[in-house]
Design an enzyme around this catalytic site. Sequence first.
Site, mmCIF file in Angstrom:
data_model
loop_
_atom_site.group_PDB
_atom_site.id
_atom_site.type_symbol
_atom_site.label_atom_id
_atom_site.label_comp_id
_atom_site.label_asym_id
_atom_site.label_seq_id
_atom_site.Cartn_x
_atom_site.Cartn_y
_atom_site.Cartn_z
ATOM 1 C CG HIS A 27 0.144 5.236 10.878
ATOM 2 N ND1 HIS A 27 0.985 6.061 11.591
ATOM 3 C CD2 HIS A 27 0.010 5.823 9.661
ATOM 4 C CE1 HIS A 27 1.324 7.107 10.855
ATOM 5 N NE2 HIS A 27 0.745 6.982 9.656
ATOM 6 C CD GLU A 39 -1.996 10.272 9.775
ATOM 7 O OE1 GLU A 39 -1.226 11.122 9.287
ATOM 8 O OE2 GLU A 39 -2.083 9.101 9.357
ATOM 9 N NE ARG A 85 8.394 5.294 2.593
ATOM 10 C CZ ARG A 85 9.022 6.222 1.879
ATOM 11 N NH1 ARG A 85 10.327 6.150 1.687
ATOM 12 N NH2 ARG A 85 8.350 7.223 1.351
#
Length: 320
Positions: free
Chosen positions: A171, A114, A191
Amino acid sequence: MKEPIFLDGEVHEKIWGGKKLHELFGYGDGKGKMGEKWGISAHKNGDAKVLNSSLKGETLSSLWEKHREYFGGSTQAEFPLLTKILDASEDLSVQVHPDDEYGKAHAGEQGKTECWYVIAAEPGAEIIYGHNAKTKEEFEKLASSGEWDKLLHSIPVKAGDFYYVPSGTVHAIGAGIVILETQQSSDTTYRLYDYDRVEEATGKTRPLQITESLDVTTVPHHVEEMPMKKVISENMSMITLVESPYFNVFKWEVRGAATMNATGPYTLISVISGTGHIRIDDDSYDLKAGDHLVLPTDVTTWKLKGNMEIIASTPGEKNR
């Protein structure tokens, strides 16, 4: 198909969401914690619907299935890109995404590379971008002992900043930041850390995916430098933010009237500020902040006029 395909995607509430998606773009009703607006998406978790023309009410996934000629005749199984706008009223979890091989093997979908364009950022806002571990063993040791300040790398951000976030990059978007994200069409997130937050609805902390996070994290942290390119023409500046295997992303700053030509098999457009219109042949279509649209293959030339900032993208070589 020689007209734009305007889309209306879903709004997703998040534990870290806020009110800015409504305040800046008019999304939703201003209630609840709106975290994400999936503006251009054919993903099953948020399939955008067409707003205009005889296609009104169709989903983007159905157009991809029935009308590949709108998208350069692509042979990709699914529409490959996803554009969303996020409001981080609170810190997002520290996370990492898999590459294609791991994503397909463990989650049944492609990986997730992304990139972020920062639309707005409050003073002092930061992102987590990468980590400081030199080996997998050091990474696991710092993570397992909760030494997050030593492990994670934070960067202050401001409006107009841009970050490329390839799969494997640890990130997190920090509180007080609104971004436009261009990504592979994937919803797989692992996560790593969530600040021990408790969800109001459940009274429990959100699950972590430690094993998967360790599996896919790039160690040591590395992101290839991709210098931006800026071209200034009459009434417009065009900045190439990134050219990658999955997507090419651009910022267009329109201050008047400008003519543009397609550089890919189709073009994704998101208006992030201002107003104006786009003219294709003899037809004109109004544009405003928060609009999302796709220009199909047959739209090879168009004219923009107004005072607008736009983030646009085309599929990279792997996604054509």
